[in-house]
Design a protein around this motif. Sequence first.
Motif, mmCIF file in Angstrom:
data_model
loop_
_atom_site.group_PDB
_atom_site.id
_atom_site.type_symbol
_atom_site.label_atom_id
_atom_site.label_comp_id
_atom_site.label_asym_id
_atom_site.label_seq_id
_atom_site.Cartn_x
_atom_site.Cartn_y
_atom_site.Cartn_z
ATOM 1 N N LYS B 142 0.807 -1.400 0.198
ATOM 2 C CA LYS B 142 -0.073 0.064 -0.051
ATOM 3 C C LYS B 142 0.917 1.236 -0.110
ATOM 4 O O LYS B 142 0.309 2.255 -0.190
ATOM 5 C CB LYS B 142 -1.042 0.018 1.255
ATOM 6 C CG LYS B 142 -1.982 -1.077 1.217
ATOM 7 C CD LYS B 142 -2.762 -1.024 2.567
ATOM 8 C CE LYS B 142 -3.797 -1.699 2.471
ATOM 9 N NZ LYS B 142 -4.619 -1.896 3.566
ATOM 10 N N GLU B 359 -7.870 -5.801 1.108
ATOM 11 C CA GLU B 359 -6.921 -4.873 1.762
ATOM 12 C C GLU B 359 -7.306 -3.373 1.474
ATOM 13 O O GLU B 359 -6.611 -2.337 1.893
ATOM 14 C CB GLU B 359 -5.554 -4.952 1.332
ATOM 15 C CG GLU B 359 -5.095 -6.542 1.960
ATOM 16 C CD GLU B 359 -4.544 -6.172 3.480
ATOM 17 O OE1 GLU B 359 -4.084 -4.818 3.856
ATOM 18 O OE2 GLU B 359 -4.539 -6.915 4.341
ATOM 19 N N LEU B 360 -7.912 -3.110 0.430
ATOM 20 C CA LEU B 360 -8.387 -1.851 0.003
ATOM 21 C C LEU B 360 -8.612 -0.863 1.134
ATOM 22 O O LEU B 360 -8.440 0.083 1.376
ATOM 23 C CB LEU B 360 -9.452 -1.729 -1.299
ATOM 24 C CG LEU B 360 -9.864 -0.327 -1.690
ATOM 25 C CD1 LEU B 360 -8.811 0.314 -2.333
ATOM 26 C CD2 LEU B 360 -11.057 -0.517 -2.557
ATOM 27 N N THR B 361 -9.659 -1.255 2.199
ATOM 28 C CA THR B 361 -10.233 -0.481 2.976
ATOM 29 C C THR B 361 -9.707 -0.853 4.343
ATOM 30 O O THR B 361 -10.271 -0.366 5.532
ATOM 31 C CB THR B 361 -12.001 -0.822 3.020
ATOM 32 O OG1 THR B 361 -12.152 -2.281 3.093
ATOM 33 C CG2 THR B 361 -12.453 -0.339 1.727
ATOM 34 N N THR B 362 -8.962 -1.704 4.482
ATOM 35 C CA THR B 362 -8.200 -1.931 5.796
ATOM 36 C C THR B 362 -7.034 -0.800 6.200
ATOM 37 O O THR B 362 -6.600 -0.202 5.260
ATOM 38 C CB THR B 362 -7.523 -3.269 5.949
ATOM 39 O OG1 THR B 362 -6.686 -3.358 5.026
ATOM 40 C CG2 THR B 362 -8.335 -4.528 5.888
ATOM 41 N N ASP B 363 -6.736 -0.647 7.497
ATOM 42 C CA ASP B 363 -5.571 0.088 7.667
ATOM 43 C C ASP B 363 -6.010 1.616 7.364
ATOM 44 O O ASP B 363 -4.994 2.658 7.583
ATOM 45 C CB ASP B 363 -4.345 -0.009 7.090
ATOM 46 C CG ASP B 363 -3.842 -1.502 7.388
ATOM 47 O OD1 ASP B 363 -3.931 -2.091 8.465
ATOM 48 O OD2 ASP B 363 -3.268 -2.109 6.470
ATOM 49 N N VAL B 364 -7.222 2.046 7.438
ATOM 50 C CA VAL B 364 -7.692 3.522 7.565
ATOM 51 C C VAL B 364 -7.556 4.170 8.801
ATOM 52 O O VAL B 364 -6.803 5.355 9.181
ATOM 53 C CB VAL B 364 -8.829 3.657 6.597
ATOM 54 C CG1 VAL B 364 -9.275 5.300 6.370
ATOM 55 C CG2 VAL B 364 -8.747 3.233 5.280
ATOM 56 N N LEU B 365 -8.133 3.320 9.699
ATOM 57 C CA LEU B 365 -8.285 3.823 11.109
ATOM 58 C C LEU B 365 -8.029 2.529 11.900
ATOM 59 O O LEU B 365 -8.285 1.625 11.453
ATOM 60 C CB LEU B 365 -9.628 4.430 11.381
ATOM 61 C CG LEU B 365 -9.906 5.618 10.637
ATOM 62 C CD1 LEU B 365 -11.397 6.347 11.307
ATOM 63 C CD2 LEU B 365 -9.036 6.832 11.336
ATOM 64 N N LEU B 366 -7.626 2.807 13.127
ATOM 65 C CA LEU B 366 -7.368 1.816 14.094
ATOM 66 C C LEU B 366 -8.224 1.340 15.103
ATOM 67 O O LEU B 366 -8.849 0.245 15.178
ATOM 68 C CB LEU B 366 -6.127 2.063 14.949
ATOM 69 C CG LEU B 366 -4.611 1.670 14.480
ATOM 70 C CD1 LEU B 366 -3.513 2.178 15.442
ATOM 71 C CD2 LEU B 366 -4.717 0.020 14.636
ATOM 72 N N GLY B 367 -9.131 2.472 15.369
ATOM 73 C CA GLY B 367 -10.176 2.310 16.334
ATOM 74 C C GLY B 367 -11.492 2.060 15.306
ATOM 75 O O GLY B 367 -11.649 2.290 14.365
#
Lengths: 443, 369
Positions: B142, B359-367
């Motif tokens: 990414k 994976e496109l939409t993971t790791d944008v926010l942690l909470g």
Amino acid sequence: MPQILLPAMSPTMEEGTLAKWLVAVGDVVKPGDVIAEIETDKATMELEADDGGTVTALLVAAGAEGVKVGTPIIAIAGEDEAEAPAPAAPAATPAPVAAPAPAPAAAPVTTPEAATGPTRRQTVREALRDAMAEEMRADGTVFVMGEEVAEYQGAYKVTQGLLEEFGPARVIDTPITEYGFAGLGTGAAMGGLKPIVEFMTFNFAMQAIDHIINSAAKTLYMSGGQMRCPIVFRGPNGAASRVAAQHSQNFGPWYASVPGLIVIAPYSADDAKGLLKAAIRSPDPVVFLENELLYGQSFDVPDGEHVVPIGKARVVRAGSDVTLVSYSIGVGVALAAADTLAADGISAEVIDLRTLRPLDRASVLASLKKTNRLVVVEEGWPTCSIASEIMAICMEDGFDDLDAPVLRVTNADVPLPYAANLEKAALVKAEDVVSAARAVCYR
Amino acid sequence: MWAPSATFYTGLSRQRKVKHLARSPGSKAASAPKKGDWPRPHEPERFVASREQLLDMYRQMVLIRRFEERAGQLYGMGQIGGFCHLYIGQEAVVVGMQAELSRGDSIITGYRDHGHMLACGIDAKAVMAELTGRAAGISRGKGGSMHMFSVEHGFYGGHGIVAAQVPLGAGLAFAHKYRNDGHIAVTYFGDGASNQGQVYEAFNMAELWTLPVIFIIENNQYAMGTSVNRASAEDQLYRRGESFRVPGLQVDGMDVLAVRGAAKQAIEWVRGGKGPLLLEMKTYRYRGHSMSDPAKYRSREEVQAMREKSDPIEGLKHEIIEAGHADEAALKAIDREVREVVAEAADFALEAPEPALAELTTDVLLGTY
């Protein structure tokens, strides 16, 4: 006899406390002598005499609170008019004109989800300070940095008392260097600390926006989830009072368009406290937009631990005929409009978004389903605004619930002017909200 | 004996002679401005390395060189996309610096970051797989060439905005000081970045708060296509901290032992609580600014002269052989071993699957909000 009127000592000061007289009746004062100490909403200021003469009367007692700007507080007879009868001449010296604050007054708040426990009356300013202090007590990695946050006690007094309690290693005065300290704070967050970076106002954060967006917001994604950046950027946002174009702008829509950021813009003191605590605890970067005109307004704040969940709107006033959606200072405008509408037999529901990203679509749509009519109230520009976003949400997911087009009531689409009448004309107004609500109700 | 070329420096810096070059003690500038009276470190000495240290530095520089060459080839084949900035020619800077740092210290740099990652000990496979945009890449595909991180190795990126890493690096140093953990931060940036305003905002705060940070200007002479003296009123970049009382040293960045000597001294200074230090590493990149840069702003002869007279790998190789630490055959064995590592990394990077669409939409926010 010349009188000195209580001057406005800051753009938003409407009243003050006469903390102390430094002269007594019969004293002779020279131009420039300090005659009194005045406590404003931001600081304790010294009031000087412009002209010399003999003090003939103290018109306001020491300790008097809530003295309105423009109130005569002392009479000083000029050197050549001692013992003379009061002249007909207009009042001399700092002829202060009470700045008619365009700020919408805090409307009485009816809160369906009001806290049940004991509460106390607090200003938004105090609530924000308490939120920081509580989180700093609980977590040693939390620190606050910014211009004038320490020794000056905060340009708007929001960090008052923090230096004394937490010391200079955790309450840090920075040079006037927004780009630099926003970057430094972001680096400290990458290095494992939890910084609260105060911008004196968000207008100055434009110099730092690269770090807020490119360095803070995108890091988690770009690192495949490895590197976190738990930081809070906070400070006043939106129009203040008579500070004109470069110091009056709502950046809510800007930041709310950026994936990777949390954007919060509270209205009341209880939400300000509960959401700031949640922001500091969040593992994600947060832009926390306060409002200078709300700092001095008081609300009931629950005693004890009070954390408000991020991403949840609040029904501030329940109603059945039309929904007014707003955030930050706009909520006060919407509540004022709701009062007027109620007198006309229109029941308005007021929703405070509280968080702009992630936006609580469900609460907006649920209210629309109930009222079938919606007006967005925003102290900001209309184009590509939060209002635009709410309207899109209603089109996409609430179309079948709409009995009228959604309308938006916002500031005029111009840089904010200085002149009092033009400023008033530019800012969002309750009467326009009332008109829009009537229009969507076809009444 | 191999020696750095004096003409290289004078030819590119308005005929001013270079100060503080460990190996040219006689070349002090005649009219250097009077220095402030605040404390500053001594002239660094060239590092005296053991056989093992020499061979290790040689190996690391060759690894970076071969890795970058292979990355260039993969770019040409269309296997690496976007921007790709190669470190070829500058290897001595990061290898000499990293050799003296400790585990727990923090490193941050700009977009020319592959070499820094390898010098931090990050697996070549994970770096190459990031360049090819695969799930096994260090940023899960990414980030790409310019945005790579390894918290485990104290490597904080990999930043694509010129000079953004400078205040970020000061912030990493702030965190070390706040925790009082005895570690330091090293922030690398280029001669181009040295003209950005935020660099000076960072210098000011770093000195004001005595932050444990070494600022390293990798002066490769060209900010993309603009030579230093066309862009910098003060082109002796080691002086750029003086207004903030940040002492600076100029170092021959083509000589890994000069770099390591300066690193040792700078680290001692900064770790000792004396505040920030600025090191200007005079270096050179052989390739264009990025893969799409035809580099028409300099002559072929200039590049060729650098490669022939000042190459950091050839220089060290010569020195190792001269001193009898190893013969040509032993160094060739290292070369072969490195080629294998790089070939393996490239194969891995080409064979590894792309990230799953989820994976496109993971790791944008942690909470969860």
